[in-house]
Design a protein around this motif. Structure first.
Motif, PDB file in Angstrom:
ATOM      1  N   GLY A 167      32.763  15.801 118.370  1.00  0.00           N
ATOM      2  CA  GLY A 167      31.948  16.945 118.780  1.00  0.00           C
ATOM      3  C   GLY A 167      32.146  17.271 120.242  1.00  0.00           C
ATOM      4  N   TYR A 168      31.701  18.468 120.656  1.00  0.00           N
ATOM      5  CA  TYR A 168      31.818  18.930 122.042  1.00  0.00           C
ATOM      6  C   TYR A 168      33.274  18.787 122.514  1.00  0.00           C
ATOM      7  CZ  TYR A 168      30.177  19.881 126.832  1.00  0.00           C
ATOM      8  OH  TYR A 168      29.955  20.431 128.084  1.00  0.00           O
ATOM      9  N   GLY A 169      34.210  19.154 121.620  1.00  0.00           N
ATOM     10  CA  GLY A 169      35.629  19.111 121.956  1.00  0.00           C
ATOM     11  C   GLY A 169      36.371  17.925 121.380  1.00  0.00           C
ATOM     12  N   LEU A 170      35.643  16.843 121.098  1.00  0.00           N
ATOM     13  CA  LEU A 170      36.308  15.642 120.561  1.00  0.00           C
ATOM     14  C   LEU A 170      36.489  15.767 119.057  1.00  0.00           C
ATOM     15  CD1 LEU A 170      34.071  14.195 122.916  1.00  0.00           C
ATOM     16  CD2 LEU A 170      35.921  12.592 122.551  1.00  0.00           C
ATOM     17  N   ASP A 171      37.630  15.260 118.591  1.00  0.00           N
ATOM     18  CA  ASP A 171      37.976  15.455 117.183  1.00  0.00           C
ATOM     19  C   ASP A 171      38.225  14.150 116.455  1.00  0.00           C
ATOM     20  OD1 ASP A 171      40.467  14.844 118.536  1.00  0.00           O
ATOM     21  OD2 ASP A 171      41.459  15.441 116.682  1.00  0.00           O
ATOM     22  N   ARG A 172      38.265  14.270 115.144  1.00  0.00           N
ATOM     23  CA  ARG A 172      38.872  13.259 114.282  1.00  0.00           C
ATOM     24  C   ARG A 172      39.849  14.038 113.413  1.00  0.00           C
ATOM     25  NH1 ARG A 172      38.529   8.994 110.354  1.00  0.00           N
ATOM     26  NH2 ARG A 172      40.684   9.028 109.729  1.00  0.00           N
ATOM     27  N   ALA A 173      41.164  13.840 113.640  1.00  0.00           N
ATOM     28  CA  ALA A 173      42.200  14.582 112.934  1.00  0.00           C
ATOM     29  C   ALA A 173      41.933  16.091 113.002  1.00  0.00           C
ATOM     30  CB  ALA A 173      42.340  14.096 111.491  1.00  0.00           C
ATOM     31  N   GLU A 174      41.590  16.572 114.200  1.00  0.00           N
ATOM     32  CA  GLU A 174      41.387  17.994 114.515  1.00  0.00           C
ATOM     33  C   GLU A 174      40.054  18.576 114.003  1.00  0.00           C
ATOM     34  OE1 GLU A 174      43.188  19.631 116.714  1.00  0.00           O
ATOM     35  OE2 GLU A 174      44.534  17.914 116.901  1.00  0.00           O
ATOM     36  N   ALA A 175      39.272  17.803 113.285  1.00  0.00           N
ATOM     37  CA  ALA A 175      37.984  18.316 112.811  1.00  0.00           C
ATOM     38  C   ALA A 175      36.879  17.958 113.805  1.00  0.00           C
ATOM     39  CB  ALA A 175      37.663  17.725 111.444  1.00  0.00           C
ATOM     40  N   TYR A 176      35.771  18.665 113.685  1.00  0.00           N
ATOM     41  CA  TYR A 176      34.506  18.411 114.410  1.00  0.00           C
ATOM     42  C   TYR A 176      34.482  18.860 115.873  1.00  0.00           C
ATOM     43  CZ  TYR A 176      33.725  15.136 110.503  1.00  0.00           C
ATOM     44  OH  TYR A 176      33.590  14.561 109.278  1.00  0.00           O
ATOM     45  N   ARG A 177      35.582  19.441 116.387  1.00  0.00           N
ATOM     46  CA  ARG A 177      35.580  19.805 117.806  1.00  0.00           C
ATOM     47  C   ARG A 177      34.460  20.788 118.147  1.00  0.00           C
ATOM     48  NH1 ARG A 177      40.289  17.801 120.191  1.00  0.00           N
ATOM     49  NH2 ARG A 177      42.158  17.884 118.924  1.00  0.00           N
ATOM     50  N   ASN A 178      34.071  21.593 117.159  1.00  0.00           N
ATOM     51  CA  ASN A 178      33.102  22.664 117.420  1.00  0.00           C
ATOM     52  C   ASN A 178      31.645  22.227 117.294  1.00  0.00           C
ATOM     53  OD1 ASN A 178      33.538  22.300 114.671  1.00  0.00           O
ATOM     54  ND2 ASN A 178      32.895  24.374 114.160  1.00  0.00           N
ATOM     55  N   LEU A 179      31.366  20.985 117.003  1.00  0.00           N
ATOM     56  CA  LEU A 179      29.959  20.559 116.993  1.00  0.00           C
ATOM     57  C   LEU A 179      29.403  20.703 118.407  1.00  0.00           C
ATOM     58  CD1 LEU A 179      29.908  17.237 114.889  1.00  0.00           C
ATOM     59  CD2 LEU A 179      29.686  19.611 114.113  1.00  0.00           C
ATOM     60  N   PRO A 180      28.204  21.259 118.555  1.00  0.00           N
ATOM     61  CA  PRO A 180      27.656  21.438 119.895  1.00  0.00           C
ATOM     62  C   PRO A 180      27.152  20.141 120.525  1.00  0.00           C
ATOM     63  CG  PRO A 180      26.173  22.368 118.242  1.00  0.00           C
ATOM     64  CD  PRO A 180      27.405  21.919 117.513  1.00  0.00           C
ATOM     65  N   TYR A 181      27.023  19.089 119.718  1.00  0.00           N
ATOM     66  CA  TYR A 181      26.546  17.802 120.233  1.00  0.00           C
ATOM     67  C   TYR A 181      27.658  16.763 120.062  1.00  0.00           C
ATOM     68  CZ  TYR A 181      25.987  16.488 115.295  1.00  0.00           C
ATOM     69  OH  TYR A 181      26.206  16.205 113.981  1.00  0.00           O
ATOM     70  N   ILE A 182      27.442  15.570 120.617  1.00  0.00           N
ATOM     71  CA  ILE A 182      28.375  14.455 120.391  1.00  0.00           C
ATOM     72  C   ILE A 182      27.705  13.491 119.434  1.00  0.00           C
ATOM     73  CG2 ILE A 182      29.518  12.465 121.474  1.00  0.00           C
ATOM     74  CD1 ILE A 182      29.908  14.259 123.961  1.00  0.00           C
ATOM     75  N   GLY A 183      28.394  13.214 118.318  1.00  0.00           N
ATOM     76  CA  GLY A 183      27.825  12.343 117.302  1.00  0.00           C
ATOM     77  C   GLY A 183      28.757  11.202 116.961  1.00  0.00           C
TER      78      GLY A 183
END
Ligand code: IMP
Ligand code: MG
Length: 186
Positions: A167-183
């Motif tokens: 989240g917040y830019g960080l990915d797992r295999a290009e997914a989740y970058r757009n989450l507004p929080y870090i999880g």
């Protein structure tokens, strides 16, 4: 028009299943403001080149530049560490180089997370050959549990435990970058 209240309200219910929150968008925003203020203080009277490491730091860098009250230039360095898994390989491939020279400039390397430290160590070595006036590191997150190569982090947002976070830019295999929080990816 969407109000601030609406977006804050949505935040409560916007956590994705399987990705419980570690740092909410409010907590991140507050810390980024503090980091920007510290950078503004430390570089007073100077101008700064932020080198954002793509892709992971694109959201952090976008928020951070707006929290810095100095003349800034932004450059992007595209980097890929091989592999799709959750373990950093330490092998860094440059996918996009800087567009402009940094010789004689005060440079701040902006990274999403320092995990083993291998990526930042490698990039510091690379950027030093371009003869900046100064070169420092700003990282949003640091996982000291997995550090192999000690790297100096002048500006650090949060120290976290050894979880794989997205989240917040960080990915797992290009997914989740757009989450507004870090999880935490479960
Ligand atoms: P390092 O070279 O081990 O320090 O790894 C740095 C890079 O690995 C970061 O720039 C991220 O792209 C990636 N990385 C390390 N830990 C995580 C994580 O928990 N979530 C997402 N990406 C991570
Ligand atoms: Mg990254």
């Amino acid at each position: 028009m969407a109000s601030r209240e609406t977006s804050v309200g949505n935040e409560q219910t916007a956590f994705v299943e399987g990705v419980p929150p570690l740092l909410t968008s409010e907590v991140i925003a507050e810390r980024v403001r503090e980091m920007g203020a510290a950078i503004t203080r430390d570089y007073e009277g100077r101008s700064l080149v932020l080198v954002a490491i793509l892709k992971g730091s694109f959201i952090f860098a976008a928020d951070l530049v707006r929290a810095i009250a100095l003349p800034v230039r932004i450059e992007f360095l595209g980097v890929r560490s091989y592999g799709q898994g959750t373990a950093s390989s330490g092998v860094v491939q440059i996918t996009q180089d800087l567009n402009n020279p940094i010789e004689g400039e005060d440079v701040l390397l902006v990274e999403d997370i320092v995990d083993t430290g291998l990526t930042v160590a490698h990039l510091l070595e690379l950027l030093r050959t371009r003869l900046p006036r100064s070169l420092k590191v700003c990282a949003l997150l640091h996982k000291p549990a997995r550090l192999c190569t000690p790297v100096p982090i002048e500006y650090l947002g949060f120290i976290i435990d050894d979880h794989f976070v997205v989240g917040y830019g960080l990915d797992r295999a290009e997914a989740y970058r757009n989450l507004p929080y870090i999880g935490i990816l479960e």
